[in-house]
Design a protein around this motif. Structure first.
Motif, PDB file in Angstrom:
ATOM      1  N   GLY A  32       0.904  -1.145   0.135  1.00  0.00           N
ATOM      2  CA  GLY A  32      -0.142   0.139  -0.167  1.00  0.00           C
ATOM      3  C   GLY A  32       0.745   1.182  -0.013  1.00  0.00           C
ATOM      4  N   HIS A  33       2.178   0.992   0.465  1.00  0.00           N
ATOM      5  CA  HIS A  33       2.962   2.254   0.403  1.00  0.00           C
ATOM      6  C   HIS A  33       4.150   2.134  -0.624  1.00  0.00           C
ATOM      7  CE1 HIS A  33       2.031   4.611   3.851  1.00  0.00           C
ATOM      8  NE2 HIS A  33       1.345   3.287   4.396  1.00  0.00           N
ATOM      9  N   GLY A  34       3.746   1.382  -1.761  1.00  0.00           N
ATOM     10  CA  GLY A  34       4.544   1.295  -2.801  1.00  0.00           C
ATOM     11  C   GLY A  34       5.512   0.449  -2.877  1.00  0.00           C
ATOM     12  N   PHE A  35       5.877  -0.547  -2.062  1.00  0.00           N
ATOM     13  CA  PHE A  35       6.905  -1.503  -2.010  1.00  0.00           C
ATOM     14  C   PHE A  35       6.393  -2.619  -2.831  1.00  0.00           C
ATOM     15  CE2 PHE A  35       7.712   0.621   1.860  1.00  0.00           C
ATOM     16  CZ  PHE A  35       9.121   0.598   2.111  1.00  0.00           C
ATOM     17  N   ARG A  36       7.372  -3.227  -3.508  1.00  0.00           N
ATOM     18  CA  ARG A  36       7.247  -4.239  -4.473  1.00  0.00           C
ATOM     19  C   ARG A  36       8.183  -5.406  -4.053  1.00  0.00           C
ATOM     20  NH1 ARG A  36       3.069  -2.736  -4.474  1.00  0.00           N
ATOM     21  NH2 ARG A  36       2.216  -1.034  -5.936  1.00  0.00           N
ATOM     22  N   LEU A  37       7.778  -6.533  -4.291  1.00  0.00           N
ATOM     23  CA  LEU A  37       8.748  -7.898  -4.042  1.00  0.00           C
ATOM     24  C   LEU A  37       9.729  -7.865  -5.067  1.00  0.00           C
ATOM     25  CD1 LEU A  37       9.320 -10.372  -2.374  1.00  0.00           C
ATOM     26  CD2 LEU A  37       7.528 -11.560  -3.743  1.00  0.00           C
ATOM     27  N   VAL A  38      11.154  -7.925  -4.693  1.00  0.00           N
ATOM     28  CA  VAL A  38      11.991  -7.820  -5.837  1.00  0.00           C
ATOM     29  C   VAL A  38      12.942  -9.115  -5.699  1.00  0.00           C
ATOM     30  CG1 VAL A  38      11.951  -5.477  -6.093  1.00  0.00           C
ATOM     31  CG2 VAL A  38      13.647  -6.495  -4.450  1.00  0.00           C
ATOM     32  N   ASP A  39      12.957  -9.857  -4.553  1.00  0.00           N
ATOM     33  CA  ASP A  39      13.735 -11.054  -4.453  1.00  0.00           C
ATOM     34  C   ASP A  39      13.028 -12.111  -3.577  1.00  0.00           C
ATOM     35  OD1 ASP A  39      16.039 -12.790  -4.698  1.00  0.00           O
ATOM     36  OD2 ASP A  39      17.022 -11.616  -3.113  1.00  0.00           O
ATOM     37  N   GLN A  40      13.271 -13.144  -3.581  1.00  0.00           N
ATOM     38  CA  GLN A  40      12.745 -14.284  -2.805  1.00  0.00           C
ATOM     39  C   GLN A  40      13.829 -15.455  -2.641  1.00  0.00           C
ATOM     40  OE1 GLN A  40       8.229 -14.765  -2.302  1.00  0.00           O
ATOM     41  NE2 GLN A  40       8.808 -16.511  -3.153  1.00  0.00           N
ATOM     42  N   ARG A  41      14.144 -15.846  -1.492  1.00  0.00           N
ATOM     43  CA  ARG A  41      15.167 -17.107  -1.470  1.00  0.00           C
ATOM     44  C   ARG A  41      14.924 -17.727  -0.023  1.00  0.00           C
ATOM     45  NH1 ARG A  41      19.739 -12.988  -2.146  1.00  0.00           N
ATOM     46  NH2 ARG A  41      19.595 -12.137  -0.147  1.00  0.00           N
ATOM     47  N   GLU A  42      15.279 -18.917   0.130  1.00  0.00           N
ATOM     48  CA  GLU A  42      15.268 -19.577   1.160  1.00  0.00           C
ATOM     49  C   GLU A  42      16.554 -19.437   2.053  1.00  0.00           C
ATOM     50  OE1 GLU A  42      15.786 -24.187   2.217  1.00  0.00           O
ATOM     51  OE2 GLU A  42      13.813 -23.917   1.499  1.00  0.00           O
ATOM     52  N   GLY A  43      16.295 -19.000   3.530  1.00  0.00           N
ATOM     53  CA  GLY A  43      17.270 -18.575   4.112  1.00  0.00           C
ATOM     54  C   GLY A  43      17.316 -18.801   5.551  1.00  0.00           C
TER      55      GLY A  43
END
Length: 162
Positions: free
Chosen positions: A134-145
């Motif tokens: 809602g504040h303009g953030f977008r998912l750019v990376d995803q990984r197991e850690g």
């Protein structure tokens, strides 16, 4: 009485923010001492090197600290501003306090011209993700850690401005 927001360090806030994180994430995600120690250590380091006007710490308070959010801009030129330690207590969750804290932090970033703000979180925190998007953030990376003390699907969100 609604929670009030204040900016800057307040005595006891490091311990209280660490405790809020430790208790919530122990229940919700099974995190333990590694996570609590990481929050307390890194938050303490941030508070010692915080530069007012560049970095920001906001607290939601009733009688004691019931929520927090941090903007760490120590590496803003190379990496962007880092949103960290965003949480509200069980007592305040769902009352719009998190939305107010996030808006305060994003207004701070906008006023300083920070073109990129990022955060690391993990999959499954749907209410927080909704606020971020809602504040303009977008998912750019995803990984197991295992950054959080146990294996999770880590996610990096970014908010960029022109």
């Amino acid at each position: 009485m609604p929670a009030t927001l204040s900016e800057g360090y307040a005595p006891g806030c490091i311990g209280r923010i660490a405790a809020l994180h430790a208790s919530y994430y122990a229940r919700a995600s099974g995190f333990g001492v590694e996570f609590e120690a990481k929050v307390a250590t890194e938050l303490s380091r941030f508070c010692l090197r915080c530069v007012p006007g560049r970095d920001g710490l906001w607290l939601a308070r009733e009688t004691e600290v019931e929520g927090s959010i941090v903007i760490d801009a120590s590496h803003v030129e190379a990496e962007g501003a880092h949103l960290r330690w965003f949480i509200t207590s069980d007592a305040l969750r769902g009352q719009g306090v998190g939305r107010r804290l996030l808006a305060q932090a994003m207004d701070f970033c906008d006023a300083r011209g920070y073109r990129k703000v990022f955060l690391w979180t993990f999959e499954g925190l749907d209410a927080a993700r909704h606020l971020y998007e809602g504040h303009g953030f977008r998912l750019v990376d995803q990984r197991e850690g295992t950054t959080w003390g146990r294996r999770v699907n880590e996610q990096r969100f970014e908010r960029r401005t022109a």
